[in-house]
Design a protein around this motif. Structure first.
Motif, PDB file in Angstrom:
ATOM      1  N   UNK A   1       0.847  -1.194   0.000  1.00  0.00           N
ATOM      2  CA  UNK A   1       0.000   0.000   0.000  1.00  0.00           C
ATOM      3  C   UNK A   1       0.883   1.244   0.000  1.00  0.00           C
ATOM      4  N   UNK A   2       0.632   2.088  -0.958  1.00  0.00           N
ATOM      5  CA  UNK A   2       1.436   3.300  -1.083  1.00  0.00           C
ATOM      6  C   UNK A   2       0.506   4.516  -1.000  1.00  0.00           C
ATOM      7  N   UNK A   3       0.779   5.378  -0.020  1.00  0.00           N
ATOM      8  CA  UNK A   3      -0.048   6.578   0.155  1.00  0.00           C
ATOM      9  C   UNK A   3       0.851   7.796   0.037  1.00  0.00           C
ATOM     10  N   UNK A   4       0.469   8.706  -0.827  1.00  0.00           N
ATOM     11  CA  UNK A   4       1.185   9.975  -0.966  1.00  0.00           C
ATOM     12  C   UNK A   4       0.193  11.088  -0.641  1.00  0.00           C
ATOM     13  N   UNK A   5       0.408  11.725   0.510  1.00  0.00           N
ATOM     14  CA  UNK A   5      -0.509  12.757   0.990  1.00  0.00           C
ATOM     15  C   UNK A   5       0.152  14.126   0.812  1.00  0.00           C
ATOM     16  N   UNK A   6      -0.408  14.921  -0.072  1.00  0.00           N
ATOM     17  CA  UNK A   6       0.187  16.236  -0.375  1.00  0.00           C
ATOM     18  C   UNK A   6      -0.631  17.395   0.207  1.00  0.00           C
ATOM     19  N   UNK A   7      -1.541  17.095   1.098  1.00  0.00           N
ATOM     20  CA  UNK A   7      -2.416  18.161   1.616  1.00  0.00           C
ATOM     21  C   UNK A   7      -1.625  19.196   2.431  1.00  0.00           C
ATOM     22  N   UNK A   8      -0.551  18.760   3.089  1.00  0.00           N
ATOM     23  CA  UNK A   8       0.240  19.696   3.889  1.00  0.00           C
ATOM     24  C   UNK A   8       1.514  20.122   3.162  1.00  0.00           C
ATOM     25  N   UNK A   9       1.616  19.774   1.894  1.00  0.00           N
ATOM     26  CA  UNK A   9       2.842  20.070   1.143  1.00  0.00           C
ATOM     27  C   UNK A   9       2.765  21.460   0.523  1.00  0.00           C
ATOM     28  N   UNK A  10       3.881  22.185   0.644  1.00  0.00           N
ATOM     29  CA  UNK A  10       3.948  23.523   0.056  1.00  0.00           C
ATOM     30  C   UNK A  10       4.308  23.371  -1.426  1.00  0.00           C
ATOM     31  N   UNK A  11       3.321  23.537  -2.275  1.00  0.00           N
ATOM     32  CA  UNK A  11       3.535  23.319  -3.711  1.00  0.00           C
ATOM     33  C   UNK A  11       3.562  24.649  -4.460  1.00  0.00           C
ATOM     34  N   UNK A  12       4.566  24.846  -5.354  1.00  0.00           N
ATOM     35  CA  UNK A  12       4.643  26.100  -6.108  1.00  0.00           C
ATOM     36  C   UNK A  12       3.609  26.128  -7.240  1.00  0.00           C
TER      37      UNK A  12
END
Lengths: 68, 375
Positions: free
Chosen positions: B251-262
């Protein structure tokens, strides 16, 4: 019977099932090798008909050999 | 004394009882239905249809056929020629009793435990006989010993093929597809050469099994690089993000909700062999997806695709001041889910039942909509 006759093996007809099966297995192996070398991208759309055709050909040859 | 007198003095000859024998001339598998048809003077196709129907209703037809195959001698077997009629009748009665004992749980709709053991066993024996028939050319045989021996040999070949399939699939998934392909080619050459010298038909089934198992792995794009287990990634910024998140199985989860994205395009790759991959993105991020799933499903927001060779290409544009996440995903077997808040339903380990394999949000769960993209 001459000496030369004795040294030659008795000619026998090839087993048709093995001929068809050998070619089918060889084709499957070549398909895998092409995919491994990225020459061909194997998908289920390709694999399924090829595998079914190979199996069908082998069974057909086997059935026809048995009836003879 | 005349000839007529002599004839009258002889005791009347008793009529020979009909004998139930498996037919040699009218057979599809073992001649049971052909023999029954001749015995009852009925078209054997009726028995064949009945056997097939009963085989699918609890497996009784298969068991009955197998029992008949074991108990009823073939018409050209020595047992059929030598056995006196009386003995044959008792054999028939014994056979019917055994048949009733074996099939009554299925005919009465009960005996689930018995059915759970005997039906798979019957299928296994039938498969073993068929496999041995193909490999050696020897049919079901004329007596119980032959049938049991050939079934055992066929089951042995099936077990060997199972091991070969697992080994071939594992080798191909672990990066050894070329080795497997060369092994299959060598086997094919051996079978072909053997056709002219000495046939090696026993090699056909293992070779085809190896080729098909490796082919399924290749077609699904299963790659075990990246390990096995659970991976949960929550990068803090775009600089912390990897080019590709890779996992062999799990199972692979990538959570970007808290990631600072340009703003602008941010590429990310997901490469999963077998299992589930979930990508959770903030609401203000536009997602462009180019994904392939060998076998399984792909859910991207409100879009859902499933089956084999699933291709998803959804590449919307976004305004320059918006983050556009460009996802390139490859899943061999399993599921890919890309969405907003709905995709994290089971991220909190405490709320998730780990006792069963869960593919995460069900179909119908809200993964949000890809609204940050230009229309």
């Amino acid at each position: 019977m001459t000496t030369s006759d004795a040294t030659w093996p008795v000619t026998r007809s090839p087993d048709p099932t093995s001929v068809v099966a050998g070619i089918a297995v060889l084709a499957l192996g070549v398909l895998l090798l092409l995919d491994a070398s990225s020459t061909l991208e194997l998908s289920f759309g390709v694999l399924a008909p090829v595998a079914c055709a190979a199996t069908g050909a082998i069974l057909l040859a086997s059935g026809m050999t048995r009836r003879r | 004394m005349t000839t007529d007198d002599t004839t009258q003095q002889l005791p009347p000859e008793s009529p020979q009882p009909r004998r139930l024998l498996r037919s040699r001339s009218d057979r599809v598998i073992g001649g049971v239905c052909g023999g029954l048809g001749r015995y009852f003077n009925v078209d054997p196709i009726i028995f064949r249809i009945g056997a097939v129907v009963l085989a699918f209703i609890g497996g009784a037809g298969l068991l009955a056929y197998l029992a008949a195959l074991l108990l009823i001698p073939s018409e050209d077997s020595p047992a059929a020629a030598d056995a006196p009629a009386g003995r044959h009748r008792w054999l028939l009665i014994a056979g019917v009793i055994v048949l009733l004992l074996v099939t009554w749980p299925f005919l009465l709709g009960g005996g689930l435990l018995l059915a759970g053991i005997l039906v798979p066993l019957a299928f296994l024996v039938a498969a073993g006989v068929v496999v041995w028939w193909f490999v050696s050319g020897e049919g079901p045989g004329d007596d119980a010993g032959d049938i049991a021996k050939r079934a055992a040999l066929g089951i042995g070949i099936l077990a060997l093929c199972g091991l070969i399939a697992i080994a071939g699939a594992w080798a191909a998934a672990a990066g050894g597809e070329s080795v497997v392909a060369i092994t299959v080619i060598v086997a094919g050459v051996a079978i072909l050469v053997g056709a002219f010298v000495r046939p090696v038909r026993w090699l056909v089934l293992p070779a085809v099994t190896l080729a098909v198992s490796a082919g399924v792995v290749a077609a699904a794009g299963i790659d075990l690089d990246g390990g096995v287990g659970e991976r949960d990634y929550r990068p803090a910024s775009a600089a912390d993000m990897r080019d590709t998140y890779q996992l062999g199985m799990g199972e692979l989860v990538l959570d970007l909700r808290q990631t600072d994205l340009p703003a602008g395009d941010v590429p990310v790759g997901i490469d999963l062999g077998i299992g589930e991959a979930r990508l959770i993105v903030p609401d203000d991020v536009c997602v462009a997806t180019d994904a392939e799933v060998g076998i399984g499903e792909a859910r991207t927001f409100d879009r859902h695709n499933e089956g084999v060779d699933v291709d998803v290409e959804d590449l919307p544009g976004a305004s320059p001041d918006t983050t556009r996440l460009v996802v390139n995903a490859d899943v061999g077997v399993g599921s890919l889910r890309i969405g907003h808040s709905g995709a994290d339903l089971d991220l909190d380990r405490g709320q998730f039942d780990r006792g069963h394999f869960d593919f995460g949000p069900r179909f119908g769960d809200d993964l949000g909509r890809n609204l940050a993209c230009d229309a």
